[in-house]
Design a protein around this motif. Structure first.
Motif, PDB file in Angstrom:
ATOM      1  N   ARG A  73      41.084  40.812  56.917  1.00  0.00           N
ATOM      2  CA  ARG A  73      41.098  42.280  56.981  1.00  0.00           C
ATOM      3  C   ARG A  73      40.987  42.724  58.445  1.00  0.00           C
ATOM      4  O   ARG A  73      40.348  43.726  58.752  1.00  0.00           O
ATOM      5  CB  ARG A  73      39.975  42.854  56.132  1.00  0.00           C
ATOM      6  CG  ARG A  73      40.137  42.573  54.632  1.00  0.00           C
ATOM      7  CD  ARG A  73      39.251  43.469  53.808  1.00  0.00           C
ATOM      8  NE  ARG A  73      39.239  43.103  52.399  1.00  0.00           N
ATOM      9  CZ  ARG A  73      40.133  43.538  51.515  1.00  0.00           C
ATOM     10  NH1 ARG A  73      41.096  44.322  51.906  1.00  0.00           N
ATOM     11  NH2 ARG A  73      40.044  43.170  50.246  1.00  0.00           N
ATOM     12  N   THR A 127      49.235  44.670  46.418  1.00  0.00           N
ATOM     13  CA  THR A 127      47.816  44.891  46.098  1.00  0.00           C
ATOM     14  C   THR A 127      47.637  44.859  44.584  1.00  0.00           C
ATOM     15  O   THR A 127      48.448  45.424  43.846  1.00  0.00           O
ATOM     16  CB  THR A 127      47.227  46.223  46.640  1.00  0.00           C
ATOM     17  OG1 THR A 127      45.985  46.490  45.958  1.00  0.00           O
ATOM     18  CG2 THR A 127      48.123  47.416  46.407  1.00  0.00           C
ATOM     19  N   ILE A 128      46.573  44.199  44.152  1.00  0.00           N
ATOM     20  CA  ILE A 128      46.300  44.208  42.713  1.00  0.00           C
ATOM     21  C   ILE A 128      45.966  45.634  42.259  1.00  0.00           C
ATOM     22  O   ILE A 128      46.113  45.952  41.094  1.00  0.00           O
ATOM     23  CB  ILE A 128      45.153  43.241  42.309  1.00  0.00           C
ATOM     24  CG1 ILE A 128      43.828  43.611  42.963  1.00  0.00           C
ATOM     25  CG2 ILE A 128      45.520  41.804  42.564  1.00  0.00           C
ATOM     26  CD1 ILE A 128      42.621  42.945  42.301  1.00  0.00           C
ATOM     27  N   ASP A 129      45.547  46.483  43.205  1.00  0.00           N
ATOM     28  CA  ASP A 129      45.109  47.834  42.833  1.00  0.00           C
ATOM     29  C   ASP A 129      46.256  48.761  42.418  1.00  0.00           C
ATOM     30  O   ASP A 129      46.031  49.779  41.777  1.00  0.00           O
ATOM     31  CB  ASP A 129      44.344  48.493  43.989  1.00  0.00           C
ATOM     32  CG  ASP A 129      43.037  47.792  44.300  1.00  0.00           C
ATOM     33  OD1 ASP A 129      42.668  46.869  43.555  1.00  0.00           O
ATOM     34  OD2 ASP A 129      42.385  48.171  45.294  1.00  0.00           O
ATOM     35  N   MET A 171      38.271  45.395  38.883  1.00  0.00           N
ATOM     36  CA  MET A 171      38.570  45.787  40.271  1.00  0.00           C
ATOM     37  C   MET A 171      39.517  46.986  40.374  1.00  0.00           C
ATOM     38  O   MET A 171      40.196  47.339  39.408  1.00  0.00           O
ATOM     39  CB  MET A 171      39.160  44.608  41.035  1.00  0.00           C
ATOM     40  CG  MET A 171      38.114  43.751  41.719  1.00  0.00           C
ATOM     41  SD  MET A 171      38.906  42.489  42.728  1.00  0.00           S
ATOM     42  CE  MET A 171      37.499  41.882  43.639  1.00  0.00           C
ATOM     43  N   GLY A 172      39.594  47.498  41.564  1.00  0.00           N
ATOM     44  CA  GLY A 172      40.400  48.689  41.853  1.00  0.00           C
ATOM     45  C   GLY A 172      39.520  49.609  42.655  1.00  0.00           C
ATOM     46  O   GLY A 172      38.687  50.295  42.091  1.00  0.00           O
ATOM     47  N   GLU A 224      35.376  49.379  39.041  1.00  0.00           N
ATOM     48  CA  GLU A 224      34.292  49.226  40.025  1.00  0.00           C
ATOM     49  C   GLU A 224      34.069  50.514  40.829  1.00  0.00           C
ATOM     50  O   GLU A 224      33.000  50.748  41.378  1.00  0.00           O
ATOM     51  CB  GLU A 224      34.593  48.064  40.983  1.00  0.00           C
ATOM     52  CG  GLU A 224      35.878  48.255  41.775  1.00  0.00           C
ATOM     53  CD  GLU A 224      36.158  47.172  42.804  1.00  0.00           C
ATOM     54  OE1 GLU A 224      35.357  46.247  42.956  1.00  0.00           O
ATOM     55  OE2 GLU A 224      37.214  47.279  43.454  1.00  0.00           O
ATOM     56  N   ARG A 281      42.063  38.104  41.137  1.00  0.00           N
ATOM     57  CA  ARG A 281      43.001  37.875  42.240  1.00  0.00           C
ATOM     58  C   ARG A 281      43.427  36.411  42.339  1.00  0.00           C
ATOM     59  O   ARG A 281      44.293  36.066  43.151  1.00  0.00           O
ATOM     60  CB  ARG A 281      42.363  38.285  43.579  1.00  0.00           C
ATOM     61  CG  ARG A 281      42.065  39.754  43.709  1.00  0.00           C
ATOM     62  CD  ARG A 281      42.310  40.284  45.101  1.00  0.00           C
ATOM     63  NE  ARG A 281      41.738  39.510  46.160  1.00  0.00           N
ATOM     64  CZ  ARG A 281      40.770  39.942  46.988  1.00  0.00           C
ATOM     65  NH1 ARG A 281      40.281  41.156  46.856  1.00  0.00           N
ATOM     66  NH2 ARG A 281      40.322  39.171  47.944  1.00  0.00           N
TER      67      ARG A 281
END
Ligand code: F6P
Length: 348
Positions: A73, A127-129, A171-172, A224, A281
């Motif tokens: 990151r 992104t998984i989001d 997640m998110g 989350e 993930r």
């Protein structure tokens, strides 16, 4: 001399990254470009950390999760002299174009490097989001939804056997895409996501109504980032620490535990919580994500060859198109009302 093209993966990893690397590398090497992988996202361009992307390097990686290049990151804009060093490294190493695979943070940097420093940048939305604008879906999201759905299925059998309520944390960071999709697919009895308000009192009422109608268990899917009422009139997300990363992101986590405690206290039903976390993930990408990632990788290669810089590959309807990076990063793509209405149809 062959033109050199670099590819990097930044931000949280997700299944499908290797499929993008493979597709873009294969297409561009066959067209005569020299391909180089940048290690650990923007960090590799700051530290001149590269690996040659040979035929051998990309062999057998299509189905593998994670990223063979590593990720981080790192935000070059936040490091003293970072951007100047990065631009210098790109020039010194004759990198003609860079394909940046990432979410809003990584693509935001790519957008700035293109707009303000005239670097040749092409983006691929990951992104998984699934919260990037300009594209219907990011790759990695479908796999995460499958994993979360399978886990909701598993929680049903144990909740039912024990007459329990189970809260599952999904997640998110700022959007509830994975939670709402997996919640609908898995038949969660209550769904909580950041975009729409549902108080703890309302959650408990739904559970009580369901149990009064004869059910002995309930599954609550909580994002989350779902907000809990902290003080009177003040809702907030539950964080693990006060620290933020180089992009100013907080580390979320803990909402399921707090919610479970509150549900048990208010309803009297035995309640447990489970956090799916990074399991969402990990592992192999679904066929859908492998195909989407492959299409994105090939499109990114085509964009490089056509000199279409400052843009990212995107899915619109059934077509893969090129849209300005700006469009992808300017705002978050939130869960639409239509999905929230659909989810609520199944609340007791
Ligand atoms: O952005 C993807 C994501 O998995 C979010 O859903 C989650 O909040 C965050 O990354 C976790 O980040 P990290 O892996 O750095 O803890």
């Amino acid at each position: 001399m062959a033109k050199k093209v670099a590819i990097l993966t930044g931000g949280g990893d997700c299944p499908g990254l290797n499929a993008v690397i493979r597709a873009a590398t294969l297409k561009l090497s066959r067209a005569g470009y020299e391909m180089v992988g940048v290690r650990r996202g923007w960090r590799g361009l700051l530290d001149n950390d590269y690996v040659p992307l040979t035929k051998e390097a990309i062999s057998g990686i299509l189905h593998r999760g994670g990223t063979i290049l590593g990720t981080s990151r790192t935000n070059p804009m936040k490091e003293e002299g970072g951007v100047d060093r990065l631009v210098d490294n790109v020039q010194q190493n004759d990198i003609w174009a860079t394909i940046a695979v990432g979410g809003d943070d990584t693509l935001g940097v790519a957008n700035k490097l293109h707009g303000e420093y005239a670097l040749n940048m092409v983006g691929v939305p990951k992104t998984i989001d699934n919260d990037l604008s300009g594209t219907d879906y990011t790759f990695g999201f479908n796999t995460a939804v499958e994993i979360a759905t399978e886990n909701i299925d598993r929680l049903h059998t144990t909740a039912e056997s024990h007459d329990r309520v189970i809260v599952v944390e999904i997640m998110g960071r700022h959007t509830g895409w994975i939670t709402i999709m997996a919640g609908i697919a898995g038949g969660a009895d209550v769904i909580m996501i950041p975009e729409y308000d549902l108080s703890v009192a309302e959650v408990c009422e739904i559970i009580k109504r369901r149990h009064a109608a004869g059910k002995n268990f309930s599954i609550v899917a909580a994002s989350e980032g779902a907000k809990l009422l902290a003080k009177e009139g003040e809702e907030q997300m539950v964080t693990q620490t006060d620290e933020v990363d180089a992009f100013g992101n907080v580390r979320l986590g803990g909402v399921a535990k707090l919610l479970a405690k509150e549900i048990e206290r208010r309803t009297g039903f035995e309640t447990r919580s489970t956090v799916l976390g990074h399991i969402q993930r990990g592992g192999t990408p679904t066929a859908y994500d492998r195909i989407l990632a492959t299409r994105y990788g090939v499109k990114a290669a085509d964009m490089v060859m056509a000199g279409e810089f400052g843009r990212m590959a995107a899915l619109q309807g059934d077509a893969i198109v090129a849209v300005p990076l700006e469009e992808g990063v300017k705002e978050r793509k939130l869960v639409r009302q239509e999905f929230w209405d659909l989810a609520q149809t199944f609340f007791a």
